[in-house]
Design a protein around this motif. Structure first.
Motif, mmCIF file in Angstrom:
data_model
loop_
_atom_site.group_PDB
_atom_site.id
_atom_site.type_symbol
_atom_site.label_atom_id
_atom_site.label_comp_id
_atom_site.label_asym_id
_atom_site.label_seq_id
_atom_site.Cartn_x
_atom_site.Cartn_y
_atom_site.Cartn_z
ATOM 1 N N GLU A 48 -2.838 -5.251 7.912
ATOM 2 C CA GLU A 48 -2.302 -5.742 6.650
ATOM 3 C C GLU A 48 -2.329 -4.664 5.578
ATOM 4 O O GLU A 48 -1.352 -4.472 4.843
ATOM 5 N N ARG A 49 -3.445 -3.938 5.479
ATOM 6 C CA ARG A 49 -3.548 -2.886 4.448
ATOM 7 C C ARG A 49 -2.497 -1.805 4.667
ATOM 8 O O ARG A 49 -1.900 -1.297 3.715
ATOM 9 N N ARG A 60 0.838 -3.179 3.592
ATOM 10 C CA ARG A 60 0.901 -3.279 2.131
ATOM 11 C C ARG A 60 1.130 -1.914 1.500
ATOM 12 O O ARG A 60 1.903 -1.784 0.535
ATOM 13 N N ARG A 61 0.438 -0.891 2.019
ATOM 14 C CA ARG A 61 0.627 0.454 1.466
ATOM 15 C C ARG A 61 2.047 0.937 1.708
ATOM 16 O O ARG A 61 2.640 1.579 0.832
ATOM 17 N N TYR A 85 6.245 -6.245 0.783
ATOM 18 C CA TYR A 85 5.330 -7.007 1.639
ATOM 19 C C TYR A 85 5.194 -8.433 1.110
ATOM 20 O O TYR A 85 5.362 -9.405 1.859
ATOM 21 N N GLU A 86 4.878 -8.560 -0.180
ATOM 22 C CA GLU A 86 4.683 -9.891 -0.761
ATOM 23 C C GLU A 86 5.975 -10.695 -0.713
ATOM 24 O O GLU A 86 5.959 -11.903 -0.456
ATOM 25 N N THR A 146 1.905 -15.040 7.056
ATOM 26 C CA THR A 146 1.698 -13.585 7.015
ATOM 27 C C THR A 146 1.932 -12.931 8.369
ATOM 28 O O THR A 146 2.446 -11.811 8.435
ATOM 29 N N GLN A 183 4.479 -9.957 8.895
ATOM 30 C CA GLN A 183 4.022 -8.666 9.408
ATOM 31 C C GLN A 183 4.796 -8.249 10.653
ATOM 32 O O GLN A 183 5.117 -7.071 10.826
#
Length: 229
Positions: free
Chosen positions: A33-34, A37-38, A44-45, A55, A59
């Protein structure tokens, strides 16, 4: 050791192993996830929201985009072509005063051509968006917004304020695509400043982006004819 004691030891070992497995899986999911997100930032959101909060599904979709387009090699714009695009964007800006609908639909087509000239897929809008989201995640929503508003404008269902906001939010995306290769990609903080019309005096982009010069009155906030962009 009795049979009962052995059974207890086995059960405890199985429980501990299961707990350890859960922790490893959760840690892996957290890293996954991190990393996404990066890479995708606001995209992502947005994708999670489009999947109704699922999620894992979001993903999976983002990872598929990375698989398909993560290694896509794009082409920088030759200087002359870049200048033509910058001039054309400035023309769309001035056209907004006379015809917001034509300005927005023209700007939408301009962005599609620009993405094509940079080497992104162009056969289907959805495919182009997916590829662009991997490399321009901070500003891709601006492209979606102007594309949707252009469609509404063609149907006569978009008011002037909606069209103005669409072009305002599309400009950071345009700047990302037309940017010379030695310039870093704009991050979200900078994007928010662009949305409020702020400019950085030390930014070398001012030398060639429309309205970049100080005191020209043709910058992000207004056209030289006074129209708000």
């Amino acid at each position: 050791m009795s049979t009962g004691a052995i059974s207890i030891v086995v059960v405890v070992a199985v429980v501990l192993a299961a707990a350890l497995t859960v922790r490893v899986v959760r840690a892996g999911a957290g890293r996954r996830e991190r990393a996404l997100r990066r890479r995708f930032g606001p995209e992502y959101e947005l994708n999670v929201a489009q999947h109704a909060g699922d999620t894992k599904a979001a993903q999976r979709e983002l990872e598929e985009r990375l698989r398909l387009y993560g290694e896509l090699r794009t082409q920088p714009l030759p200087g002359e072509l870049r200048e033509r695009y910058v001039a054309e964007w400035a023309g769309m800006q001035e056209l907004f005063i006379e015809s917001p609908e034509r300005s927005v639909t023209g700007a939408d087509r301009l962005l599609a051509r620009l993405a094509h000239d940079r080497g992104y897929p162009s056969d289907r809008y959805e495919e182009q968006i997916a590829a662009l989201s991997v490399h321009h995640a901070d500003h891709i929503q601006g492209y979606r917004q102007i594309h949707d508003s252009a469609a509404r404008a063609r149907e006569g269902r978009a008011d002037t304020e909606e069209l103005r906001e669409a072009v305002v939010h599309a400009r950071p995306f345009f700047e990302d695509l037309v940017r010379p290769p030695h310039h870093a990609t704009t991050r979200p903080e900078t994007a928010r400043q662009h949305h409020h019309g702020e400019r950085h005096s030390g930014n070398r982009l001012q030398r060639w982006l429309p309205g970049g010069g100080a005191g020209t009155g043709t910058g992000f906030g207004h056209t030289k004819k006074g129209g708000a962009w």
